[in-house]
Design a protein around this motif. Structure first.
Motif, PDB file in Angstrom:
ATOM      1  N   GLU A  86      -7.487  11.830   7.278  1.00 47.15           N
ATOM      2  CA  GLU A  86      -8.258  11.306   8.865  1.00 47.15           C
ATOM      3  C   GLU A  86      -8.085   9.658   9.377  1.00 47.15           C
ATOM      4  N   VAL A  87      -6.834   9.610   9.480  1.00 48.03           N
ATOM      5  CA  VAL A  87      -6.813   7.822  10.067  1.00 48.03           C
ATOM      6  C   VAL A  87      -5.295   8.474  10.417  1.00 48.03           C
ATOM      7  N   ARG A  88      -5.375   8.402  11.979  1.00 49.70           N
ATOM      8  CA  ARG A  88      -3.921   8.872  12.083  1.00 49.70           C
ATOM      9  C   ARG A  88      -3.184   7.126  12.729  1.00 49.70           C
ATOM     10  N   ASP A  90       0.841   0.616  13.821  1.00 56.00           N
ATOM     11  CA  ASP A  90      -0.095   0.789  14.696  1.00 56.00           C
ATOM     12  C   ASP A  90       0.159  -0.329  15.581  1.00 56.00           C
ATOM     13  N   ASP A  91       1.328  -0.172  16.823  1.00 52.68           N
ATOM     14  CA  ASP A  91       1.722  -0.512  17.643  1.00 52.68           C
ATOM     15  C   ASP A  91       2.088  -2.376  18.258  1.00 52.68           C
ATOM     16  N   GLU A  94      -0.588  10.919   9.061  1.00 55.33           N
ATOM     17  CA  GLU A  94      -1.573  11.222   9.249  1.00 55.33           C
ATOM     18  C   GLU A  94      -2.132  11.120   7.896  1.00 55.33           C
ATOM     19  N   LYS A 105       0.705  -1.210  -0.051  1.00 54.43           N
ATOM     20  CA  LYS A 105       0.223  -0.050  -0.101  1.00 54.43           C
ATOM     21  C   LYS A 105       1.025   1.471  -0.148  1.00 54.43           C
TER      22      LYS A 105
END
Lengths: 196, 460
Positions: free
Chosen positions: A138-140, A162-163, A135, A108
């Motif tokens: 609008e997606v962090r 994402d952790d 970001e 991606k």
């Protein structure tokens, strides 16, 4: 005696302040390195919705993965098994593992358009933990890096999206496969996956 | 003619559709949202008028200091002239015994009377009444603050409901991608290895997808509701669509204090309690004012009368009264003493009972507020733990999903486990977001219950 104490104190202070200066320089160096890499990727990505030629994809792959130490990452992913296998297997494993991660990084490309905010850069004893927030639309997504200083250059030894740490996740999976089916089965599946 | 009508209609359609597109979206932060919504709030206007009324009452009390009684009266009439058969001079008509009214000639009679009373010494009755009115005005301001705090809390929830709905919408969009990936993977598996395809997985996945669609619709409806409520609260100006500037719902960065801190803060800062305290103070001052009003007061009074009827001559003899042409003025001191002692006593008693009532009211209000603080504290503490633990569970779910995805990638995966992992991760993401909203909301309620300004709750 007092002079000696004063001298020790002065040397201690100088030592502390010079360590702080070095840490700051390292932080700045890491930030510059990651920012330049980010800028380069964005420049290569071009406008949104662009189709990429094979050459462009190779260039992107090189820049995205250029500062990743795949050997260190593979070592983490394989855990203790890394020391138990032959040098030949290690070389093959690193090669397959890096191919999979490199290919995965190209799945991606849009995510590299994200605006990156540096939350913190903690440097200690030649290693660093970089915490950023990416970001996009609008997606962090928190993106963190574990880095080490190799010679005079900082390299990434693991990254978390994402952790979830990449090498750690692979480590859990590989250990399960090795425990259930053995190292050879793992290598077979890696070969299949890398060939896709 | 027809062409003209058609042209006109087309222009009308184009203009009206153009106005639809010309709507601007304006992103506003919470302070701007609060300011606009408060300005539009009918409830705030009502309590705002109460303040103005209280200020007016104070001014009225102040006005008692200067000429509380001042009147100007004018009288006008038509009066006859005087006929003096003895042909006496105008200033000696009173000597003519045959003098009579002469109705053949009439003239305008005008009399003006100015009367006023200025208090000189009233044992502080007026000043105490002014003080009582001033304190009552401050009590009204506290009532205003209490109403504002209530409305601000509702608006806080409303503002962040929008942010929350946006977050959930994005979460579901992200989940939709994952669901599509699973669907593709299941199809691929069915095509490549039909013998390994499990009908149970298929049924489970279809149920999950249907449930997901319900969730999607729920979110769409709640977003629609929030937007409508926003529009109502902001009374959108034509052509402007408001949206929150804040796009992400983060937990408030606030270390919760111990319960005693909030209880003490509530006792010290709740506007309802302050209003009751001030009400009591105002009433006590009013009682003092009543007491003073029953003591003799010293006043300065004056009166001036001027009358003129040009058709009737003025008689200079002091024993002859000629009210039609006169000018006299008087100024002097007066002492006033109310003698309605029984009524005054009853009035004091009534006011004292009012003070007692306010005391009890304050105690009962305080009890309710402490209960409110305790409840808000419990909920906030629980919400804090819920967010923390849901975060931990979500981390595990993320790891689980990652593991299932990797297994699937490497050909060891089970689609059933992948569906379960996706569902679990999605549920926990939703729970985490709900938990954050609940935490922020309960912390805002806790702060409000403790009389702490709402600004202490916001972190973005």
């Amino acid at each position: 005696m007092r002079k000696v104490i004063t001298t020790i104190f002065a040397v201690f202070c100088i030592g502390i302040s010079s360590m702080q200066v070095i840490a700051q320089e390292n932080e700045q160096g890491i930030r510059t390195l990651l920012t330049e890499r980010d800028d380069q990727i964005k420049e290569l990505l071009g406008p949104e919705g662009q189709e990429y030629s094979e050459e462009q994809r190779e260039n992107l792959k090189e820049i995205i993965n250029g500062i990743i130490d795949f050997e260190a990452m593979a070592k983490t992913a394989l855990a203790d098994t890394y020391n138990e296998i032959s040098a030949e297997s290690r070389t093959e494993f690193i090669d397959l593992f890096s191919t999979i991660v490199r290919d995965h990084s190209m799945n991606k490309l849009e995510i590299y358009r994200a605006v990156v905010t540096y939350n913190s850069i903690e440097v200690e004893d030649g290693s660093a933990l970089v915490k950023t927030m990416a970001e996009l639309d609008e997606v962090r997504t928190p993106v963190d890096y574990k880095m080490v200083l190799e010679g005079e250059e900082w390299v990434i030894t693991d990254m978390s999206v994402d952790d979830l740490w990449t090498a750690e996740s692979y480590k859990n999976q590989f250990q399960r496969i090795i425990a259930r089916r053995g190292f050879d089965a793992l290598m077979d599946s890696l070969r299949k996956r890398a060939a896709q | 003619m027809k062409v003209k009508t058609l042209f006109f209609l087309l222009t009308l359609i184009l203009v009206s559709s153009g106005s639809g597109f010309s709507q601007d979206t304006l992103r506003i932060g919470f302070p701007e949202f609060l300011a606009i919504a408060l300005e539009n709030s009918g409830q705030m206007k009502v309590v705002g008028t109460n303040i103005e009324l209280a200020e007016n009452q104070t001014q009225m009390a102040k006005d008692q200091r200067f000429l509380p009684s001042l009147s100007l009266r004018s009288e006008h009439a038509i009066v006859p002239s005087v006929d003096s058969p003895g042909d006496y001079a105008d200033d000696q008509i009173y000597l003519d015994p045959d003098a009579t009214n002469d109705w053949s000639k009439v003239g305008l009679y005008t009399r003006v009377r100015l009367q006023g009373v200025q208090p000189v010494f009233t044992w502080g009755a007026i000043n105490k009444a002014i003080n009582a009115a001033k304190i009552a005005a401050r009590a009204t301001e506290e009532e205003y603050n209490a109403t504002q705090a209530e409305i601000e809390l509702i608006l806080y929830d409303l503002y962040y409901s929008y942010v929350f709905a946006l977050e959930i919408e994005r979460l579901l969009t992200d989940a939709e991608d994952k669901i599509e990936q699973i669907e593709r993977a299941l199809e691929k598996q069915r095509e490549e290895n039909p013998e390994e395809a499990d009908d149970t997985d298929e049924y489970k996945f279809r149920i999950f997808k249907a449930q997901f669609d319900i969730q999607r619709e729920e979110v769409a409806q709640s977003l629609h509701y929030v937007k409508e409520t926003w529009n109502y609260a902001l009374r959108n100006a034509l052509g402007i669509i408001y949206e929150p500037q804040v796009r992400f719902l983060d937990p408030v960065q606030l270390k919760m204090e111990h319960l005693g801190f909030y209880q003490k803060s509530a006792k010290d800062n709740r506007p309802e309690l302050l209003a009751l305290e001030l009400g009591k103070e105002a009433l006590t001052e009013y009682i003092e004012s009543l007491k003073s009003q029953n003591l003799p007061g010293l006043y300065l009074g004056f009166t001036t009368t001027f009358a003129s009827t040009p058709i009737r001559p003025r008689q200079p003899n002091p024993f002859i009264s000629t009210p039609e042409n006169t000018f006299n003025t008087a100024i002097g001191f007066t002492i006033r003493q109310n003698l309605n002692f029984f009524q005054a006593k009853t009035s004091f008693e009534r006011s004292k009972l009012e003070v007692s009532r306010l005391n009890y009211l304050k105690d009962s209000q305080q009890d309710l507020i402490i209960l409110e603080v305790n409840d808000a504290y419990r909920k906030a503490a629980l919400a804090e733990v819920k967010v923390e633990k849901t975060g931990e569970a979500l981390q595990v779910a993320k790891e689980w999903l990652r593991m299932e995805q990797l297994d699937y990638d490497f050909g060891f995966g089970d689609s059933k486990d992948l569906v379960d992992a996706v569902r679990q991760e999605l549920e926990l993401r939703l729970s985490e977001m709900e938990g954050i909203f609940e935490l922020n909301s309960t912390v805002a309620k806790l702060n409000k219950s403790a009389g702490i300004p709402l600004t202490a709750t916001r972190n973005n």
